[in-house]
Design an enzyme around this catalytic site. Structure first.
Site, PDB file in Angstrom:
ATOM      1  N   GLY A 197      39.872  42.322  27.790  1.00 22.55           N
ATOM      2  CA  GLY A 197      38.585  41.608  27.825  1.00 22.55           C
ATOM      3  C   GLY A 197      38.078  41.509  29.256  1.00 22.55           C
ATOM      4  CG  LEU A 231      43.531  23.626  32.090  1.00 25.05           C
ATOM      5  CD1 LEU A 231      44.263  22.612  31.229  1.00 25.05           C
ATOM      6  CD2 LEU A 231      42.519  24.379  31.247  1.00 25.05           C
ATOM      7  CB  THR A 257      42.651  29.369  30.950  1.00 28.35           C
ATOM      8  OG1 THR A 257      41.953  30.140  31.896  1.00 28.35           O
ATOM      9  CG2 THR A 257      42.683  27.920  31.380  1.00 28.35           C
ATOM     10  CG  LEU A 289      34.483  25.274  40.374  1.00 29.73           C
ATOM     11  CD1 LEU A 289      34.946  26.667  39.947  1.00 29.73           C
ATOM     12  CD2 LEU A 289      33.687  25.365  41.675  1.00 29.73           C
ATOM     13  CG  LEU A 342      38.107  37.323  38.099  1.00 29.98           C
ATOM     14  CD1 LEU A 342      37.045  37.422  37.051  1.00 29.98           C
ATOM     15  CD2 LEU A 342      38.684  38.693  38.399  1.00 29.98           C
ATOM     16  CB  CYS A 360      36.024  29.439  31.922  1.00 25.61           C
ATOM     17  SG  CYS A 360      36.875  31.011  31.796  1.00 25.61           S
ATOM     18  CD  GLU A 382      41.775  36.626  38.193  1.00 27.64           C
ATOM     19  OE1 GLU A 382      42.838  37.240  38.233  1.00 27.64           O
ATOM     20  OE2 GLU A 382      41.121  36.344  39.216  1.00 27.64           O
TER      21      GLU A 382
HETATM   22  C1  UDX Z   1      40.218  35.283  27.790  1.00 27.11           C
HETATM   23  C2  UDX Z   1      40.066  33.790  27.614  1.00 27.11           C
HETATM   24  O1  UDX Z   1      38.745  33.539  27.180  1.00 27.11           O
HETATM   25  C3  UDX Z   1      40.341  33.043  28.872  1.00 27.11           C
HETATM   26  O2  UDX Z   1      40.470  31.684  28.629  1.00 27.11           O
HETATM   27  C4  UDX Z   1      41.602  33.446  29.423  1.00 27.11           C
HETATM   28  O3  UDX Z   1      41.755  32.864  30.688  1.00 27.11           O
HETATM   29  C5  UDX Z   1      41.764  34.927  29.495  1.00 27.11           C
HETATM   30  O4  UDX Z   1      41.466  35.545  28.271  1.00 27.11           O
HETATM   31  P1  UDX Z   1      38.458  37.071  28.422  1.00 27.11           P
HETATM   32  O5  UDX Z   1      39.199  38.206  29.010  1.00 27.11           O
HETATM   33  O6  UDX Z   1      37.089  36.787  28.935  1.00 27.11           O
HETATM   34  O7  UDX Z   1      39.226  35.728  28.677  1.00 27.11           O
HETATM   35  O8  UDX Z   1      38.484  37.129  26.826  1.00 27.11           O
HETATM   36  P2  UDX Z   1      38.035  38.289  25.888  1.00 27.11           P
HETATM   37  O9  UDX Z   1      36.946  39.075  26.528  1.00 27.11           O
HETATM   38  O10 UDX Z   1      37.840  37.685  24.539  1.00 27.11           O
HETATM   39  O11 UDX Z   1      39.322  39.251  25.850  1.00 27.11           O
HETATM   40  C6  UDX Z   1      40.515  39.018  25.202  1.00 27.11           C
HETATM   41  C7  UDX Z   1      41.013  40.352  24.644  1.00 27.11           C
HETATM   42  O12 UDX Z   1      42.314  40.176  24.087  1.00 27.11           O
HETATM   43  C8  UDX Z   1      40.127  40.931  23.543  1.00 27.11           C
HETATM   44  O13 UDX Z   1      39.722  42.227  23.886  1.00 27.11           O
HETATM   45  C9  UDX Z   1      41.033  40.934  22.310  1.00 27.11           C
HETATM   46  O14 UDX Z   1      40.805  42.012  21.437  1.00 27.11           O
HETATM   47  C10 UDX Z   1      42.408  40.990  22.949  1.00 27.11           C
HETATM   48  N1  UDX Z   1      43.485  40.502  22.073  1.00 27.11           N
HETATM   49  C11 UDX Z   1      43.382  39.297  21.483  1.00 27.11           C
HETATM   50  C12 UDX Z   1      44.609  41.295  21.867  1.00 27.11           C
HETATM   51  O15 UDX Z   1      44.703  42.411  22.384  1.00 27.11           O
HETATM   52  N2  UDX Z   1      45.615  40.803  21.070  1.00 27.11           N
HETATM   53  C13 UDX Z   1      45.526  39.613  20.436  1.00 27.11           C
HETATM   54  O16 UDX Z   1      46.441  39.225  19.703  1.00 27.11           O
HETATM   55  C14 UDX Z   1      44.366  38.822  20.660  1.00 27.11           C
HETATM   56  C1  UDX Z   2      34.018  30.239  36.307  1.00 27.07           C
HETATM   57  C2  UDX Z   2      34.749  29.903  37.610  1.00 27.07           C
HETATM   58  O1  UDX Z   2      33.812  29.908  38.691  1.00 27.07           O
HETATM   59  C3  UDX Z   2      35.873  30.903  37.866  1.00 27.07           C
HETATM   60  O2  UDX Z   2      36.607  30.529  39.015  1.00 27.07           O
HETATM   61  C4  UDX Z   2      36.796  30.938  36.657  1.00 27.07           C
HETATM   62  O3  UDX Z   2      37.810  31.916  36.844  1.00 27.07           O
HETATM   63  C5  UDX Z   2      36.008  31.241  35.402  1.00 27.07           C
HETATM   64  O4  UDX Z   2      34.956  30.293  35.233  1.00 27.07           O
HETATM   65  P1  UDX Z   2      32.159  31.974  35.591  1.00 27.07           P
HETATM   66  O5  UDX Z   2      32.121  31.211  34.303  1.00 27.07           O
HETATM   67  O6  UDX Z   2      32.236  33.452  35.546  1.00 27.07           O
HETATM   68  O7  UDX Z   2      33.387  31.479  36.479  1.00 27.07           O
HETATM   69  O8  UDX Z   2      30.824  31.624  36.409  1.00 27.07           O
HETATM   70  P2  UDX Z   2      30.345  30.526  37.464  1.00 27.07           P
HETATM   71  O9  UDX Z   2      29.741  31.239  38.594  1.00 27.07           O
HETATM   72  O10 UDX Z   2      31.388  29.538  37.763  1.00 27.07           O
HETATM   73  O11 UDX Z   2      29.154  29.825  36.671  1.00 27.07           O
HETATM   74  C6  UDX Z   2      29.372  29.080  35.497  1.00 27.07           C
HETATM   75  C7  UDX Z   2      28.063  28.504  35.004  1.00 27.07           C
HETATM   76  O12 UDX Z   2      27.579  27.496  35.886  1.00 27.07           O
HETATM   77  C8  UDX Z   2      26.923  29.508  34.878  1.00 27.07           C
HETATM   78  O13 UDX Z   2      26.196  29.264  33.699  1.00 27.07           O
HETATM   79  C9  UDX Z   2      26.086  29.243  36.104  1.00 27.07           C
HETATM   80  O14 UDX Z   2      24.740  29.635  35.942  1.00 27.07           O
HETATM   81  C10 UDX Z   2      26.218  27.749  36.227  1.00 27.07           C
HETATM   82  N1  UDX Z   2      25.993  27.230  37.596  1.00 27.07           N
HETATM   83  C11 UDX Z   2      26.788  27.613  38.631  1.00 27.07           C
HETATM   84  C12 UDX Z   2      24.968  26.299  37.818  1.00 27.07           C
HETATM   85  O15 UDX Z   2      24.240  25.928  36.892  1.00 27.07           O
HETATM   86  N2  UDX Z   2      24.799  25.809  39.091  1.00 27.07           N
HETATM   87  C13 UDX Z   2      25.584  26.167  40.135  1.00 27.07           C
HETATM   88  O16 UDX Z   2      25.371  25.664  41.247  1.00 27.07           O
HETATM   89  C14 UDX Z   2      26.621  27.112  39.897  1.00 27.07           C
END
Ligand code: UDX
Ligand code: UDX
Length: 463
Positions: free
Chosen positions: A10, A217, A128, A223, A159, A272, A157
Site C-alpha cells: 500500500g 500514535l 501503526t 500533529l 512519512l 492516519c 513510519e
Molecule cells: C496501512 C495502514 O493504514 C497504516 O495504519 C499502517 O501504518 C500501515 O498500513 P497503507 O499502506 O496506507 O497503511 O495501507 P493500504 O494502502 O491499505 O495498504 C495495505 C496493503 O496491505 C494493501 O495493499 C492490502 O492488500 C495489503 N494486505 C492487507 C495484505 O497484503 N495482506 C493482508 O492480509 C491484508
Molecule cells: C500524517 C503525518 O504527518 C505522518 O507523519 C504520518 O506518518 C502519517 O500521517 P499525512 O496524513 O500523509 O501524514 O499528511 P499530513 O501532511 O500530516 O496532513 C494530514 C491532514 O492535515 C491533511 O488533510 C492536511 O491537509 C491537513 N493539514 C495539515 C491542515 O489542515 N493544516 C496543516 O497545517 C497541516
C-alpha cells in the site's frame, strides 16, 4: 546480501521499500501483497499510487534488487527480515468498534509467517499498531515447536503523503524499538545498520518496543491536535473579525510554538490521524484513563465540527438553500500532491451538500478515481470533471477543498464570467487571494476571516 521482504504494497510499503532498496543495492527486496491488481500495477508503467518522485526510484530499482510479487508464502520462507505494512483499520464490529484497531490482518500475517518459516527471522512492525501489539505477535510467532526464534521490532513510519520520498531520503528521525534482550538488541542493530547506509546515525533513535509503538500514535495525535486547535480558533475569528492567518503567524513566531501545522483548513483527513487518535482513545479507556481519553477524543470531534461547519456556512451564505444549485468542488484528495481520498474532508463536504440536494461537480488532478470509489453509491449523483474551468461553468459556487497549487494559478476572471450570479467562492484552504477575487465580483468566504461579500444580511451562521 540480505533478503528483505515487505508484506503489504500500500502507501506505506509501496513508498518506503523502493527508497530503502535504492540505498541498499547489495540487498534483495521483495514486496508482496494479496491484492493481485495492486501488484500488477506496481509492475507496470502506471504505479497504483501518485507520489512525487517515486516513479523514478521504482524504475531505477525494479527488477534489479526490488521485486513485486503475490507469492507470499515462498518469499516469507526466503526472507531474513520481514517488514509488515498491512492495513490496520478502525474496527467496525464487536468490542471497541469505531475506535480500536482491527488487528485481524496483522495476526493473519503473523500466522502466515510462522507457517512458512524454516529459519529464524526479524519481523518489523511498520504498520501503526496499538501499544503492546508486539507482545501478542511475539507469542504467536514464538509458539512454534521447531526451535525457530523471531525478534519483533517496531519501526513506525512517519512519512507524509505527497512528500514521502523527501521524508524518507532525509527523515527527521528513524525510530526503532526492540526488546532489551541480547537477541532483541542484535535485531535492532541489524535494522539500524540498514538505515545507517544513508541516514546519519544520530537521527536513528532506538527505544524499547512499547515507547516506539506508542510514539507513532502520539506523534499523529500531536500533529492533529495542532490543526484542531487552530481550527477551533478559526471559528472564534469568524465571530470577532480577527484573521486566523494573522493569529497563526503571530503565535507561530514564538519558537516554543513553531509555525508548522498551523494552517487552518476545512479539516484534516488522511488514513492516519483519525484512526490513530481513536485508537489512542480506546487504549486510554482500556487502561482506565477516561479523562485522558476524552481529552484526545476532542481533537477528532473538533475536526468533525470544522467539516460540518464549513458545509453549513456554504448553505447559510447561499440564501439557506443549495437545492438544485450546481456547486464545483475543487479538490477531492485529503491534501495536495496525493491521489489519496481516505477520510478526505472534501468528500465529507460533498456528502453534506448532496444531502441538501445540491448538484455537485468534483474536479481533481489525480484523485477522481479514488473519490468516486469512496463515495460509493453517492458517486452516481456527482459529475466528475477533470477540467476546473468546465467544472465551474454555470456553477453558483466553487469550494476549494484541496490546496492544489494549480488552483491558485487559474484565471478566476474567466471563471467568474462563466458562473451563475451572484457567484460564491468558499476557500476551505485559504489558498487564494481573496481581495482580488472580491474585486472580480465573487462573494468570498474563507476559514477564520471576515467574509468579503456584497450581499447584505447573509452572513455566516454556524449551524
Ligand atoms: C496501512 C495502514 O493504514 C497504516 O495504519 C499502517 O501504518 C500501515 O498500513 P497503507 O499502506 O496506507 O497503511 O495501507 P493500504 O494502502 O491499505 O495498504 C495495505 C496493503 O496491505 C494493501 O495493499 C492490502 O492488500 C495489503 N494486505 C492487507 C495484505 O497484503 N495482506 C493482508 O492480509 C491484508
Ligand atoms: C500524517 C503525518 O504527518 C505522518 O507523519 C504520518 O506518518 C502519517 O500521517 P499525512 O496524513 O500523509 O501524514 O499528511 P499530513 O501532511 O500530516 O496532513 C494530514 C491532514 O492535515 C491533511 O488533510 C492536511 O491537509 C491537513 N493539514 C495539515 C491542515 O489542515 N493544516 C496543516 O497545517 C497541516
Amino acid at each position: 546480501m540480505t533478503n528483505i521482504l515487505c508484506i503489504g504494497a500500500g502507501y506505506v510499503g509501496g513508498s518506503t521499500m523502493p527508497i530503502i532498496a535504492s540505498h541498499c543495492p547489495e540487498d534483495r527486496f521483495v514486496i508482496v501483497d494479496i491484492n493481485e491488481a495492486r501488484i500488477a500495477a506496481w509492475q507496470s508503467d502506471q504505479l497504483p499510487i501518485y507520489e512525487p518522485g517515486l516513479d523514478e526510484i521504482v524504475w531505477r530499482t525494479r527488477d534489479k534488487n526490488l521485486f513485486f510479487s503475490t507469492e507470499i508464502d515462498r518469499h516469507i520462507a526466503e526472507a531474513e527480515i520481514i517488514f509488515v505494512s498491512v492495513n490496520t483499520p478502525t474496527k467496525t464490529f464487536g468490542r471497541g468498534a469505531g475506535r480500536a484497531a482491527d488487528l485481524q490482518y496483522w495476526e493473519k500475517t503473523a500466522r502466515q509467517i510462522l507457517k512458512n518459516s524454516n529459519s529464524s527471522k526479524i519481523v518489523v512492525e511498520k504498520s501503526t499498531l496499538p501499544v503492546r501489539t508486539a507482545e501478542a505477535m511475539e507469542r504467536i510467532l514464538n509458539s512454534n515447536g521447531n526451535g525457530l526464534h523471531f525478534d519483533v521490532l517496531s519501526n513506525p513510519e512517519f512519512l507524509a503523503e505527497g512528500t514521502a520520498v523527501r521524508d524518507m531520503q532525509s527523515p527527521n528521525r528513524i525510530l526503532i524499538g526492540g526488546r532489551e534482550t541480547e537477541s532483541g538488541q542484535k535485531a535492532v542493530a541489524k535494522l539500524v545498520e540498514l538505515y545507517a547506509r544513508w541516514i546519519p546515525r544520530e537521527r536513528i533513535i532506538t527505544t524499547n518496543l512499547w515507547s516506539s509503538e506508542l510514539s507513532k500514535l502520539v506523534a499523529n495525535a500531536f500533529l492533529a491536535q495542532r490543526i484542531s486547535s487552530i481550527n477551533s480558533i478559526s471559528a472564534l475569528c469568524e465571530k470577532t473579525e480577527a484573521d486566523i492567518s494573522e493569529v497563526a503567524n503571530a503565535i507561530g513566531r514564538d519558537e516554543r510554538i513553531g509555525n508548522r501545522f498551523l494552517q487552518s483548513s476545512v479539516g484534516f483527513g488522511g488514513s492516519c490521524f483519525k484512526k490513530d487518535i481513536l485508537n489512542l482513545v480506546y487504549l486510554c479507556e482500556h487502561y482506565g484513563l477516561p479523562e485522558v481519553a476524552r481529552y484526545w477524543e476532542q481533537v477528532v470531534l473538533m475536526n468533525e465540527y470544522q467539516e460540518s461547519r464549513f458545509a453549513a456556512n456554504m448553505v447559510a451564505s447561499m440564501f439557506n438553500t443549495v437545492a438544485g444549485k450546481r456547486i464545483a468542488l475543487f479538490g477531492a484528495a485529503f491534501k495536495a500532491n496525493t491521489s489519496d481520498t481516505r477520510e478526505s474532508p472534501a468528500l465529507e463536504v460533498c456528502r453534506a451538500l448532496l444531502e441538501e440536494h445540491a448538484k455537485i461537480v468534483i474536479t481533481d488532478p489525480y484523485a477522481m478515481e479514488n473519490a468516486s470509489q469512496d463515495l460509493g453509491e453517492l458517486a452516481a449523483r456527482v459529475v466528475f470533471e477533470p477540467d476546473p474551468y468546465a467544472a465551474a461553468k454555470s456553477a453558483h459556487a466553487i469550494a476549494i477543498l484541496t490546496e492544489w497549487k494549480q488552483y491558485a494559478e487559474l484565471d478566476y476572471e474567466r471563471i467568474y464570467h462563466s458562473m451563475a450570479k451572484p457567484a460564491f467562492l468558499f476557500d476551505g484552504r485559504n489558498l487564494l487571494n481573496h481581495k482580488k477575487l472580491f474585486e472580480l465580483g465573487f462573494n468570498v468566504y474563507s476559514i477564520g476571516k471576515p467574509p468579503l461579500t456584497r450581499l447584505v444580511n447573509v452572513g455566516l451562521t454556524s449551524a
